[in-house]
Motif scaffolding. Structure first.
Motif, PDB file in Angstrom:
ATOM      1  N   MET A  13      39.275 -26.653 104.555  1.00  0.00           N
ATOM      2  CA  MET A  13      39.560 -27.854 103.778  1.00  0.00           C
ATOM      3  C   MET A  13      38.954 -29.066 104.464  1.00  0.00           C
ATOM      4  SD  MET A  13      43.545 -27.164 102.758  1.00  0.00           S
ATOM      5  CE  MET A  13      43.662 -28.642 101.780  1.00  0.00           C
ATOM      6  N   GLU A  14      38.376 -29.938 103.666  1.00  0.00           N
ATOM      7  CA  GLU A  14      37.880 -31.219 104.156  1.00  0.00           C
ATOM      8  C   GLU A  14      38.493 -32.312 103.295  1.00  0.00           C
ATOM      9  OE1 GLU A  14      33.686 -31.575 104.579  1.00  0.00           O
ATOM     10  OE2 GLU A  14      33.470 -29.538 105.344  1.00  0.00           O
ATOM     11  N   PHE A  15      39.041 -33.314 103.942  1.00  0.00           N
ATOM     12  CA  PHE A  15      39.635 -34.422 103.194  1.00  0.00           C
ATOM     13  C   PHE A  15      39.737 -35.630 104.097  1.00  0.00           C
ATOM     14  CE2 PHE A  15      42.969 -31.706 104.860  1.00  0.00           C
ATOM     15  CZ  PHE A  15      43.740 -32.590 105.584  1.00  0.00           C
ATOM     16  N   GLU A  16      39.798 -36.768 103.493  1.00  0.00           N
ATOM     17  CA  GLU A  16      40.032 -38.009 104.217  1.00  0.00           C
ATOM     18  C   GLU A  16      41.215 -38.685 103.556  1.00  0.00           C
ATOM     19  OE1 GLU A  16      36.840 -40.516 105.256  1.00  0.00           O
ATOM     20  OE2 GLU A  16      35.433 -38.856 105.480  1.00  0.00           O
ATOM     21  N   VAL A  17      42.384 -38.404 104.087  1.00  0.00           N
ATOM     22  CA  VAL A  17      43.636 -38.888 103.528  1.00  0.00           C
ATOM     23  C   VAL A  17      44.473 -39.429 104.676  1.00  0.00           C
ATOM     24  CG1 VAL A  17      45.723 -38.217 102.278  1.00  0.00           C
ATOM     25  CG2 VAL A  17      43.566 -37.141 101.704  1.00  0.00           C
ATOM     26  N   ASP A  18      45.240 -40.449 104.403  1.00  0.00           N
ATOM     27  CA  ASP A  18      46.170 -40.979 105.401  1.00  0.00           C
ATOM     28  C   ASP A  18      47.353 -40.028 105.501  1.00  0.00           C
ATOM     29  OD1 ASP A  18      47.794 -42.395 107.063  1.00  0.00           O
ATOM     30  OD2 ASP A  18      48.262 -43.978 105.613  1.00  0.00           O
ATOM     31  N   LEU A  19      47.420 -39.265 106.599  1.00  0.00           N
ATOM     32  CA  LEU A  19      48.486 -38.288 106.765  1.00  0.00           C
ATOM     33  C   LEU A  19      49.722 -38.873 107.445  1.00  0.00           C
ATOM     34  CD1 LEU A  19      46.420 -35.148 107.802  1.00  0.00           C
ATOM     35  CD2 LEU A  19      47.371 -35.705 105.565  1.00  0.00           C
ATOM     36  N   SER A  20      49.762 -40.188 107.613  1.00  0.00           N
ATOM     37  CA  SER A  20      50.938 -40.796 108.230  1.00  0.00           C
ATOM     38  C   SER A  20      52.141 -40.747 107.289  1.00  0.00           C
ATOM     39  CB  SER A  20      50.644 -42.238 108.644  1.00  0.00           C
ATOM     40  OG  SER A  20      50.338 -43.020 107.501  1.00  0.00           O
TER      41      SER A  20
END
Length: 83
Positions: A13-20
């Motif tokens: 998986m590739e993603f750019e998400v704010d995981l906070s």
């Protein structure tokens, strides 16, 4: 941890998400898979993948022919380093 995989089928998986925000867990983008993301690493209490374990075991067997083994960065309480 810079790479991720889906929990169910290990799809990369590739993603750019704010995981906070823990409510914002990405879903797998592979068609037909509804799994969520996890870091692509071995977490505490998990076993090494079989292929990785076999390679580490083989390396230690080859090292047994030597006189000294220097293991750096471990508590020596986790296998295979503790073996």
């Amino acid at each position: 941890v810079m790479s991720h995989k889906c929990v169910k089928n290990s799809h990369p998986m590739e993603f750019e998400v704010d995981l906070s925000d823990c409510r914002n867990v990405p879903a797998c983008q592979t068609e037909g898979c509804s799994s969520t993301a996890r870091p692509d690493c071995v977490l505490f209490t998990e076993a090494l993948p079989q292929r990785t374990w076999a390679r580490a075991y083989g390396a230690f067997n080859r090292l047994a022919r030597g006189d000294v083994v220097l293991v750096v960065g471990t508590s020596n309480k986790v296998y295979p380093a503790a073996g």
